[in-house]
Design an enzyme around this catalytic site. Structure first.
Site, short mmCIF file in Angstrom:
data_model
loop_
_atom_site.label_atom_id
_atom_site.label_comp_id
_atom_site.label_asym_id
_atom_site.label_seq_id
_atom_site.Cartn_x
_atom_site.Cartn_y
_atom_site.Cartn_z
N ASP A 72 0.85 -1.20 0.00
CA ASP A 72 0.00 0.00 0.00
C ASP A 72 0.88 1.25 0.00
O ASP A 72 2.06 1.20 0.36
CB ASP A 72 -0.99 -0.02 1.17
CG ASP A 72 -0.41 -0.62 2.43
OD1 ASP A 72 0.83 -0.75 2.51
OD2 ASP A 72 -1.18 -0.97 3.34
N GLU A 131 -5.60 3.56 3.57
CA GLU A 131 -6.16 4.16 4.81
C GLU A 131 -7.54 4.74 4.54
O GLU A 131 -8.26 5.08 5.46
CB GLU A 131 -5.23 5.26 5.34
CG GLU A 131 -3.84 4.78 5.76
CD GLU A 131 -3.87 3.90 7.01
OE1 GLU A 131 -4.92 3.79 7.65
OE2 GLU A 131 -2.82 3.31 7.32
C1 LIG Z 1 -3.41 -1.56 9.50
C2 LIG Z 1 -4.25 -0.37 9.74
O1 LIG Z 1 -3.99 0.41 10.64
N1 LIG Z 1 -5.29 -0.20 8.91
C3 LIG Z 1 -6.27 0.84 9.09
C4 LIG Z 1 -7.31 0.72 8.01
C5 LIG Z 1 -8.31 1.86 8.02
C6 LIG Z 1 -9.70 1.43 7.66
C7 LIG Z 1 -10.69 2.57 7.56
N2 LIG Z 1 -10.19 3.76 6.98
C8 LIG Z 1 -11.27 2.86 8.94
O2 LIG Z 1 -10.82 3.78 9.61
O3 LIG Z 1 -12.20 2.17 9.34
C9 LIG Z 1 -6.89 0.71 10.47
O4 LIG Z 1 -7.30 1.74 11.03
O5 LIG Z 1 -7.00 -0.41 11.02
#
Ligand SMILES: CC(=O)N[C@@H](CCC[C@H](N)C(=O)O)C(=O)O
Length: 378
Positions: A72, A131
């Site tokens: 990513d 993200e």
């Molecule tokens: C690994 C990681 O930290 N991923 C993010 C993915 C974000 C998902 C989405 N934008 C949300 O906020 O629900 C995480 O916050 O887990």
């Protein structure tokens, strides 16, 4: 065991660290990656762009399948507070989730295979907007991806809590289902001295933020797992003006879709309650939703056995985490897995002080090069 000179990829990571960009605005990042690809011998390589992402095909010697690795690309809206002398040059943005490491590792593995081709084709996928708002789903629907769709696919994510030299994973569900959460409350503003003539949205938002915490505590089976986090509240314009608008921004995490529906319906009921109680109008937007990251059992167990037997890294069998990843959408269509890469730092993901150990870059290139070589001959 494959030996790797990771120093060039540490430098690449540092360059990428300086230029974090929001999802689907990774223009400098894309250009930097394309410039690097142009320095490699081109005979075995083809690449194409998709929006701000890049797909790179490294041709095999006698291919029977295509194997994918996904990295990513986007940064986060965080003001960096590390001790680095290669801090972010984009005010208010930071690579605080390790995507700079994921991309540098991707280039390291790709470079290895450009110089040491294997039987099968390899596809390196540099994906924007993990993200938010989510680059995986539209990329999976694109013609560019369809033409090079892999038969199996892998990814990694840095893990601050695990030691350098380790990889951590489990078969089955590794990361949760996620939904973003945006709630707007609209009432009647007014003079701070005449509260009885207004409907104060700061007070309404404060009540709602507290009530939201009852959803997991009181509506979800304690043997199941769910999270409702409100990460941001905005409201009002001045200390002596009653706010006519407030906005709560958060995220929902669940291990099942059934619980996701339950959490959302309880949130909707609470917002209706706030509307009635505070004589205001509420609206909810669930933003980007990601499906769970589900590691294919057979392939994951096979990888875990290989790590143990080859001694390429320390293997940690970890529990499920409530993090989210739109890599889940790749795994919904294509078998494979995601693993945590130990980077040993006291600050967690999304923290302004996170400084992942760069020694992990060499470990990851070694693990992925070794495993993909084996996979290409299975
Ligand atoms: C690994 C990681 O930290 N991923 C993010 C993915 C974000 C998902 C989405 N934008 C949300 O906020 O629900 C995480 O916050 O887990």
């Amino acid at each position: 065991m494959t030996t790797v000179n990771a120093q060039p990829f540490v430098s690449i990571r540092r360059h990428l660290h300086r230029i974090p960009e929001p999802g689907f605005a990774e223009f400098k990042t894309q250009k930097y990656l394309l410039d690097y690809l142009a320095t490699l011998p081109q005979e075995r390589m083809e690449h194409k762009t998709w929006r701000t992402g890049i797909l790179v095909l490294v041709k095999g010697t006698n291919p029977t399948k295509r194997i994918g690795y996904r990295a990513d690309m986007d940064g986060l809206p965080i003001t960096e507070d590390t001790s680095y002398d290669f801090k972010s040059e984009h005010p208010g943005y930071m690579h605080a989730c390790g995507h700079d490491m994921h991309m540098a590792i991707g280039l390291g593995v790709l470079t290895h295979f450009v110089h040491h081709p294997v039987r099968d084709d390899l596809v390196f996928i540099f994906q924007p907007a993990e993200e938010g708002p989510g680059g995986a789903q539209p990329m999976l629907e694109s013609e560019e991806f369809a033409a090079w769709r892999p038969d199996c696919i892998f990814a990694l994510h840095i893990a601050p809590e695990h030691p350098v030299g380790s990889v951590a994973l489990k078969p089955g569900i590794l990361f949760a289902n996620t939904s973003e959460l945006f709630i707007d409350l609209h009432g009647k503003g007014g003079h701070a001295a005449f509260p009885h003539t207004a409907n104060d949205m700061v007070v309404a938002a404060a009540h709602l933020a507290t009530q939201l915490q009852s959803v997991v505590a009181r509506n979800i089976d304690p043997l199941d797992s769910a999270v409702v986090t409100v990460g941001k509240i905005e409201g009002g314009t001045k200390q002596n003006i009653i706010a006519e608008h407030a906005r709560l921004e958060g995220t929902i995490r669940t291990l099942s879709m059934e619980s996701m529906h339950k959490v959302k319906s309880r949130i909707e009921a609470l917002v209706h309650g706030i509307e009635a109680g505070f004589e205001c109008q509420g609206s909810i937007d669930y933003g980007a939703n990601y499906c769970q990251v589900y590691n294919n059992e057979d392939i994951t167990l096979n990888f875990m056995d290989w790590v143990r037997e080859s001694g390429t890294a320390e293997l940690i069998e970890c529990p499920t985490a409530m993090t989210g990843e739109d890599f889940g959408y790749f795994l919904e269509q294509t078998p494979g897995f995601l693993f945590w890469l130990g980077v040993n730092t006291p600050y967690g993901l999304h923290h302004s002080k996170i400084e992942p150990s760069e020694d992990a870059i060499e470990v990851a290139i070694r693990v992925l090069s070794g495993y993909l070589t084996k996979k290409a001959f299975e």
